[in-house]
Write a protein that holds these residues in place. Structure first.
Motif, PDB file in Angstrom:
ATOM      1  N   ASP A 164       0.995  -1.116  -0.202  1.00  0.00           N
ATOM      2  CA  ASP A 164       0.261  -0.140  -0.161  1.00  0.00           C
ATOM      3  C   ASP A 164       1.171   1.671  -0.046  1.00  0.00           C
ATOM      4  OD1 ASP A 164       1.111  -0.951   2.704  1.00  0.00           O
ATOM      5  OD2 ASP A 164      -0.818   0.543   3.578  1.00  0.00           O
ATOM      6  N   LEU A 165       2.038   1.275   0.665  1.00  0.00           N
ATOM      7  CA  LEU A 165       2.880   2.533   1.011  1.00  0.00           C
ATOM      8  C   LEU A 165       3.674   2.552  -0.422  1.00  0.00           C
ATOM      9  CD1 LEU A 165       3.603   2.286   4.696  1.00  0.00           C
ATOM     10  CD2 LEU A 165       2.201   3.287   3.497  1.00  0.00           C
ATOM     11  N   LYS A 167       2.726   1.716  -3.201  1.00  0.00           N
ATOM     12  CA  LYS A 167       2.133   2.353  -4.695  1.00  0.00           C
ATOM     13  C   LYS A 167       1.744   3.545  -4.358  1.00  0.00           C
ATOM     14  CE  LYS A 167      -3.025   1.563  -6.022  1.00  0.00           C
ATOM     15  NZ  LYS A 167      -4.122   0.449  -6.831  1.00  0.00           N
ATOM     16  N   LYS A 168       0.896   4.067  -2.517  1.00  0.00           N
ATOM     17  CA  LYS A 168       1.262   6.155  -2.823  1.00  0.00           C
ATOM     18  C   LYS A 168       3.045   6.922  -2.831  1.00  0.00           C
ATOM     19  CE  LYS A 168      -1.157   7.939   0.487  1.00  0.00           C
ATOM     20  NZ  LYS A 168      -1.784   8.693   1.859  1.00  0.00           N
ATOM     21  N   ALA A 169       3.724   6.288  -2.411  1.00  0.00           N
ATOM     22  CA  ALA A 169       5.321   6.443  -2.923  1.00  0.00           C
ATOM     23  C   ALA A 169       5.102   6.413  -4.228  1.00  0.00           C
ATOM     24  CB  ALA A 169       5.911   5.868  -1.915  1.00  0.00           C
ATOM     25  N   SER A 172       6.136   1.337  -8.447  1.00  0.00           N
ATOM     26  CA  SER A 172       5.241   0.716  -8.846  1.00  0.00           C
ATOM     27  C   SER A 172       5.072  -1.176  -9.053  1.00  0.00           C
ATOM     28  CB  SER A 172       5.018   0.759 -10.641  1.00  0.00           C
ATOM     29  OG  SER A 172       6.424   0.076 -11.377  1.00  0.00           O
ATOM     30  N   VAL A 188       9.047   6.111   0.017  1.00  0.00           N
ATOM     31  CA  VAL A 188       7.992   6.034   0.946  1.00  0.00           C
ATOM     32  C   VAL A 188       8.116   6.626   2.453  1.00  0.00           C
ATOM     33  CG1 VAL A 188       7.174   3.820   3.012  1.00  0.00           C
ATOM     34  CG2 VAL A 188       7.812   3.347   0.833  1.00  0.00           C
ATOM     35  N   LEU A 191       6.011   9.550   3.135  1.00  0.00           N
ATOM     36  CA  LEU A 191       4.850  10.117   3.596  1.00  0.00           C
ATOM     37  C   LEU A 191       4.439  10.214   4.977  1.00  0.00           C
ATOM     38  CD1 LEU A 191       3.996   6.819   1.415  1.00  0.00           C
ATOM     39  CD2 LEU A 191       3.781   8.977   1.046  1.00  0.00           C
ATOM     40  N   GLU A 193       2.022   9.185   7.194  1.00  0.00           N
ATOM     41  CA  GLU A 193       2.072   8.150   7.122  1.00  0.00           C
ATOM     42  C   GLU A 193       3.306   6.729   7.737  1.00  0.00           C
ATOM     43  OE1 GLU A 193       0.445   8.619   4.580  1.00  0.00           O
ATOM     44  OE2 GLU A 193      -0.326   7.048   4.042  1.00  0.00           O
ATOM     45  N   LYS A 297      -2.532  -5.339   3.134  1.00  0.00           N
ATOM     46  CA  LYS A 297      -1.530  -3.674   2.861  1.00  0.00           C
ATOM     47  C   LYS A 297      -0.225  -4.304   2.939  1.00  0.00           C
ATOM     48  CE  LYS A 297      -4.406  -0.944   6.355  1.00  0.00           C
ATOM     49  NZ  LYS A 297      -4.145  -0.077   7.367  1.00  0.00           N
TER      50      LYS A 297
END
Length: 430
Positions: A164-165, A167-169, A172, A188, A191, A193, A297
């Motif tokens: 999850d992290l 992907k958010k960062a 890929s 990461v 981020l 979180e 996650k």
């Protein structure tokens, strides 16, 4: 001097000449290959000695046996979680010829050592479905080409990561190199979180897990601990690159300082509680992580290496029969039950333990539950076993001593590897 003693002395001479590696050797009349399995007689209660079970599945399977065999019940003796302490307690039990432990759950690398010391019985290979199991796994259960244990589950080190992290960062794919993993952590870390998260951890306390993690780092950088002939060859530039990755990672914060105390469970708990982006651990972690706050996650990938995919250490556990046990007929039947494909399916389904049976890696229900099975099978088939050495306890202690000194900054990587090479060479001549 009897014939058996003569054969043991002959074998010892060959082992010393060959260096550290345990070789298949026998007398000129091929008596070793014709040795008969001991008789298995006696029925009644038995014990099963194994590591403390955090999953609860071992007792579940034992309860199933006990329900069907009320006069031949199995008592689960839970040994310490620390692998070195498990081994020591089993050895102490054997050296006193105690019948307190009937069936032993051995780390796969211990099989040869326990067989060589005649602490476990040779088993009737024809009574177990070995041809249905992965070949590298079966080989860990043999000594001098004879069966002395039965594979219960295999193991290959894998990389758990917060998908999850990543992907958010904007990352890929899972990293295939150490540099890519560190770059992903850097992204990461930006981020909100991930403010208090660390990048990576494995098992670095001074115990068997450190031998595994050190071996994987060396192998993943193109080095070896022993060469193809079984001789120590760890003082090399390639091995140094592997150890340097671990040493430098502690220095620059890629690996948190507290990870020097981590065994498997401490790493699992850190990952599950959201403290780590990446974790090197065994397949059993998957089932427990799915019940934690990181459920849904995370994902699993092969271990990264210096220039590409890394090399896992071949792990796993085998079940063996103590030479000093009572009620061996019951014990043999229990071993068949405990290592059956049905039991392996239960251990995979409920505890994500890597099965020895080839077919379970293609079972669609299992693949749906554990999507990483294909990668895990590949990891096991290509894993590098720890050296099967004559004095494994001394060899692994030497590895742990020198690797730990390097990680703590007490020695340079170069000095630690030089000293380790010297220690392994001394063991080869004993």
């Amino acid at each position: 001097m009897n014939a058996r003693t003569t054969r043991v002395l002959q074998c010892s001479a060959v082992l010393v000449a060959a260096g550290l590696v345990l070789t298949a050797c026998g007398s000129s009349d091929d008596s070793s290959s014709s040795e008969k399995s001991p008789s298995f007689s006696g029925r009644g209660p038995i014990t099963f000695a194994a590591a403390k079970d955090s999953s609860g599945v071992v007792q579940k399977v034992i309860d199933s046996w006990n329900e069907e065999h009320p006069k031949e019940k199995v008592t689960f003796i839970q040994l310490p979680a620390d692998v070195n302490q498990q081994r020591q307690q089993m050895i102490q039990n054997a050296e006193t010829k105690s019948d307190a432990y009937t069936v032993l759950w051995l780390d796969a690398v211990w099989t040869s050592e326990f067989a060589a010391h005649q602490w476990i019985d040779q088993l009737p290979a024809a009574q177990f479905p070995l041809d249905e199991m992965l070949k590298p796994v079966v080989e860990t259960a043999k000594y001098r080409d004879n069966l002395y244990a039965v594979p219960h589950h295999s193991d290959g080190g894998v990389l758990y990561y917060r998908s999850d992290l990543l992907k958010k960062a904007g990352v890929s794919a899972a990293p295939t190199t150490w540099a890519q993993m560190q770059a992903a952590c850097a992204k990461v870390a930006k981020l909100p979180e991930a403010e208090d998260m660390d990048c990576y951890a494995g098992q670095f306390q001074k115990y068997e897990g450190l031998t595994v993690n050190f071996s994987e780092a060396v192998n993943s950088a193109g080095g070896v601990i022993t060469d193809a002939n079984g001789k120590p060859n760890v003082d090399t530039p390639e091995a140094k690159k592997g150890l340097d990755f671990l040493v430098d990672s502690f220095k620059d914060g890629t690996i948190p300082k507290e990870a020097i105390t981590y065994q498997e469970e401490e790493g699992r708990q850190a990952f599950q509680s959201g403290k780590l982006v990446f974790l090197r651990n065994w397949p059993y972690v998957y089932a427990q992580a799915e019940k934690s706050e990181v459920a849904g996650k995370f994902a699993v990938a092969p271990l990264p290496g210096l220039n590409g995919a890394g090399s896992s250490t071949l792990g796993g556990h085998n079940v063996a029969l103590s030479s000093f046990a009572k009620n061996k007929a019951t014990a043999l039947d229990f071993m068949k039950f405990f290592t059956s494909q049905d039991s392996a399916s239960t251990f995979l389904k409920d505890a994500s333990m890597a099965p020895p049976y080839d077919s379970l890696y293609g079972d669609q229900a299992m693949v749906k539950q554990y999507p990483y099975l294909a990668a895990l099978k590949e990891s096991i088939l290509n894993a590098v076993p720890r050296p099967q050495v004559v004095q494994y306890g001394d060899a692994t202690s030497a590895i742990q001593q020198e690797a730990y000194a390097a990680l703590n900054g007490d020695k340079s990587s170069a000095q630690a590897l030089k000293d380790l090479q010297s220690e392994l060479q001394k063991l080869a001549t004993k």
